[in-house]
Design a protein around this motif. Structure first.
Motif, PDB file in Angstrom:
ATOM      1  N   MET A  52     -20.761  -1.385   4.207  1.00  0.00           N
ATOM      2  CA  MET A  52     -19.963  -1.009   3.061  1.00  0.00           C
ATOM      3  C   MET A  52     -19.185  -2.241   2.612  1.00  0.00           C
ATOM      4  O   MET A  52     -18.473  -2.853   3.375  1.00  0.00           O
ATOM      5  N   LYS A  53     -19.335  -2.631   1.384  1.00  0.00           N
ATOM      6  CA  LYS A  53     -18.647  -3.793   0.829  1.00  0.00           C
ATOM      7  C   LYS A  53     -17.341  -3.354   0.197  1.00  0.00           C
ATOM      8  O   LYS A  53     -17.312  -2.488  -0.649  1.00  0.00           O
ATOM      9  N   THR A  54     -16.255  -3.976   0.618  1.00  0.00           N
ATOM     10  CA  THR A  54     -14.938  -3.664   0.085  1.00  0.00           C
ATOM     11  C   THR A  54     -14.629  -4.618  -1.047  1.00  0.00           C
ATOM     12  O   THR A  54     -14.819  -5.820  -0.923  1.00  0.00           O
ATOM     13  N   ASN A  55     -14.155  -4.080  -2.156  1.00  0.00           N
ATOM     14  CA  ASN A  55     -13.708  -4.929  -3.247  1.00  0.00           C
ATOM     15  C   ASN A  55     -12.227  -5.204  -3.023  1.00  0.00           C
ATOM     16  O   ASN A  55     -11.367  -4.429  -3.417  1.00  0.00           O
ATOM     17  N   ILE A  56     -11.964  -6.314  -2.382  1.00  0.00           N
ATOM     18  CA  ILE A  56     -10.615  -6.657  -1.955  1.00  0.00           C
ATOM     19  C   ILE A  56      -9.672  -6.820  -3.135  1.00  0.00           C
ATOM     20  O   ILE A  56      -8.530  -6.401  -3.103  1.00  0.00           O
ATOM     21  N   LYS A  57     -10.165  -7.415  -4.187  1.00  0.00           N
ATOM     22  CA  LYS A  57      -9.308  -7.741  -5.328  1.00  0.00           C
ATOM     23  C   LYS A  57      -8.827  -6.497  -6.073  1.00  0.00           C
ATOM     24  O   LYS A  57      -7.757  -6.496  -6.657  1.00  0.00           O
ATOM     25  N   ASP A  58      -9.590  -5.417  -6.044  1.00  0.00           N
ATOM     26  CA  ASP A  58      -9.244  -4.200  -6.773  1.00  0.00           C
ATOM     27  C   ASP A  58      -8.600  -3.128  -5.887  1.00  0.00           C
ATOM     28  O   ASP A  58      -8.329  -2.034  -6.359  1.00  0.00           O
ATOM     29  N   SER A  59      -8.370  -3.446  -4.646  1.00  0.00           N
ATOM     30  CA  SER A  59      -7.823  -2.460  -3.721  1.00  0.00           C
ATOM     31  C   SER A  59      -6.369  -2.148  -4.043  1.00  0.00           C
ATOM     32  O   SER A  59      -5.613  -2.993  -4.504  1.00  0.00           O
ATOM     33  N   LYS A  60      -5.991  -0.905  -3.779  1.00  0.00           N
ATOM     34  CA  LYS A  60      -4.612  -0.473  -3.969  1.00  0.00           C
ATOM     35  C   LYS A  60      -3.825  -0.576  -2.671  1.00  0.00           C
ATOM     36  O   LYS A  60      -2.722  -0.041  -2.563  1.00  0.00           O
ATOM     37  N   ALA A  61      -4.394  -1.250  -1.690  1.00  0.00           N
ATOM     38  CA  ALA A  61      -3.736  -1.375  -0.394  1.00  0.00           C
ATOM     39  C   ALA A  61      -2.463  -2.202  -0.518  1.00  0.00           C
ATOM     40  O   ALA A  61      -2.423  -3.182  -1.255  1.00  0.00           O
ATOM     41  N   PRO A  62      -1.428  -1.801   0.202  1.00  0.00           N
ATOM     42  CA  PRO A  62      -0.161  -2.544   0.129  1.00  0.00           C
ATOM     43  C   PRO A  62      -0.267  -3.896   0.822  1.00  0.00           C
ATOM     44  O   PRO A  62      -1.021  -4.059   1.782  1.00  0.00           O
ATOM     45  N   THR A  63       0.498  -4.859   0.326  1.00  0.00           N
ATOM     46  CA  THR A  63       0.523  -6.181   0.955  1.00  0.00           C
ATOM     47  C   THR A  63       1.654  -6.295   1.967  1.00  0.00           C
ATOM     48  O   THR A  63       1.730  -7.271   2.692  1.00  0.00           O
ATOM     49  N   SER A  64       2.518  -5.297   1.997  1.00  0.00           N
ATOM     50  CA  SER A  64       3.586  -5.267   2.989  1.00  0.00           C
ATOM     51  C   SER A  64       3.553  -3.921   3.713  1.00  0.00           C
ATOM     52  O   SER A  64       2.812  -3.016   3.341  1.00  0.00           O
ATOM     53  N   THR A  65       4.376  -3.784   4.711  1.00  0.00           N
ATOM     54  CA  THR A  65       4.393  -2.585   5.538  1.00  0.00           C
ATOM     55  C   THR A  65       4.886  -1.369   4.755  1.00  0.00           C
ATOM     56  O   THR A  65       5.858  -1.465   4.018  1.00  0.00           O
ATOM     57  N   GLU A  66       4.190  -0.263   4.915  1.00  0.00           N
ATOM     58  CA  GLU A  66       4.579   1.004   4.287  1.00  0.00           C
ATOM     59  C   GLU A  66       4.478   2.114   5.319  1.00  0.00           C
ATOM     60  O   GLU A  66       3.602   2.108   6.171  1.00  0.00           O
ATOM     61  N   THR A  67       5.345   3.086   5.205  1.00  0.00           N
ATOM     62  CA  THR A  67       5.295   4.255   6.073  1.00  0.00           C
ATOM     63  C   THR A  67       4.315   5.263   5.481  1.00  0.00           C
ATOM     64  O   THR A  67       4.351   5.542   4.290  1.00  0.00           O
ATOM     65  N   ILE A  68       3.453   5.788   6.344  1.00  0.00           N
ATOM     66  CA  ILE A  68       2.441   6.753   5.890  1.00  0.00           C
ATOM     67  C   ILE A  68       2.554   8.000   6.755  1.00  0.00           C
ATOM     68  O   ILE A  68       2.732   7.920   7.972  1.00  0.00           O
ATOM     69  N   ASP A  69       2.422   9.139   6.128  1.00  0.00           N
ATOM     70  CA  ASP A  69       2.499  10.421   6.823  1.00  0.00           C
ATOM     71  C   ASP A  69       1.357  10.536   7.831  1.00  0.00           C
ATOM     72  O   ASP A  69       0.182  10.405   7.473  1.00  0.00           O
ATOM     73  N   LYS A  70       1.696  10.762   9.085  1.00  0.00           N
ATOM     74  CA  LYS A  70       0.704  10.893  10.151  1.00  0.00           C
ATOM     75  C   LYS A  70      -0.307  11.987   9.846  1.00  0.00           C
ATOM     76  O   LYS A  70      -1.486  11.854  10.160  1.00  0.00           O
ATOM     77  N   ASN A  71       0.151  13.054   9.214  1.00  0.00           N
ATOM     78  CA  ASN A  71      -0.749  14.165   8.905  1.00  0.00           C
ATOM     79  C   ASN A  71      -1.851  13.766   7.928  1.00  0.00           C
ATOM     80  O   ASN A  71      -2.953  14.308   7.984  1.00  0.00           O
ATOM     81  N   LYS A  72      -1.562  12.831   7.041  1.00  0.00           N
ATOM     82  CA  LYS A  72      -2.596  12.358   6.118  1.00  0.00           C
ATOM     83  C   LYS A  72      -3.643  11.531   6.854  1.00  0.00           C
ATOM     84  O   LYS A  72      -4.819  11.546   6.501  1.00  0.00           O
ATOM     85  N   ILE A  73      -3.209  10.816   7.874  1.00  0.00           N
ATOM     86  CA  ILE A  73      -4.135   9.958   8.621  1.00  0.00           C
ATOM     87  C   ILE A  73      -5.066  10.789   9.499  1.00  0.00           C
ATOM     88  O   ILE A  73      -6.269  10.557   9.533  1.00  0.00           O
TER      89      ILE A  73
END
Length: 111
Positions: free
Chosen positions: A1-22
């Motif tokens: 699977m090829k990731t398009n790094i430039k278009d990703s919405k991934a954060p560049t710094s630390t973010e808190t994420i709900d464990k239930n979503k993971i």
């Protein structure tokens, strides 16, 4: 699977994420983290390979170790990759967007 790094919405710094979503897709946080970690390793190796290929395009090879030239193109490419989201953030974003295919091999063996 090829990731398009430039278009990703991934954060560049630390973010808190709900464990239930993971752990929602697997109902097991450890299994989810294991899948995300494996994907992160894949992304990391892809990014490293891509970076080395781009840096190699601008490489100048000298016989002398005393002469070291600053190559502005190489510096810009390196800075670009440093500003990108880290592989673990990209893998987690893919997981949350349901873009990672996984399967439980133990369930397949029982069937």
């Amino acid at each position: 699977m090829k990731t398009n790094i430039k278009d990703s919405k991934a954060p560049t710094s630390t973010e808190t994420i709900d464990k239930n979503k993971i752990d929602a897709p697997t109902d097991n946080i450890y299994e989810a983290i294991s899948i995300i970690a494996k994907r992160s390793s894949q992304i990391n190796s892809d990014m490293k390979k891509e970076l080395l290929e781009k840096l190699d395009e601008f490489a100048t090879y000298n016989e002398s170790l005393e002469e070291i030239f600053e190559n502005k193109e190489q510096i810009e490419v390196s800075k670009f990759y440093e500003r990108l989201p880290k592989p673990h953030a990209l893998a987690l974003q893919e997981w949350l967007e349901d873009k990672i295919y996984y399967r439980n091999t133990k369930e397949n063996e029982e069937a």
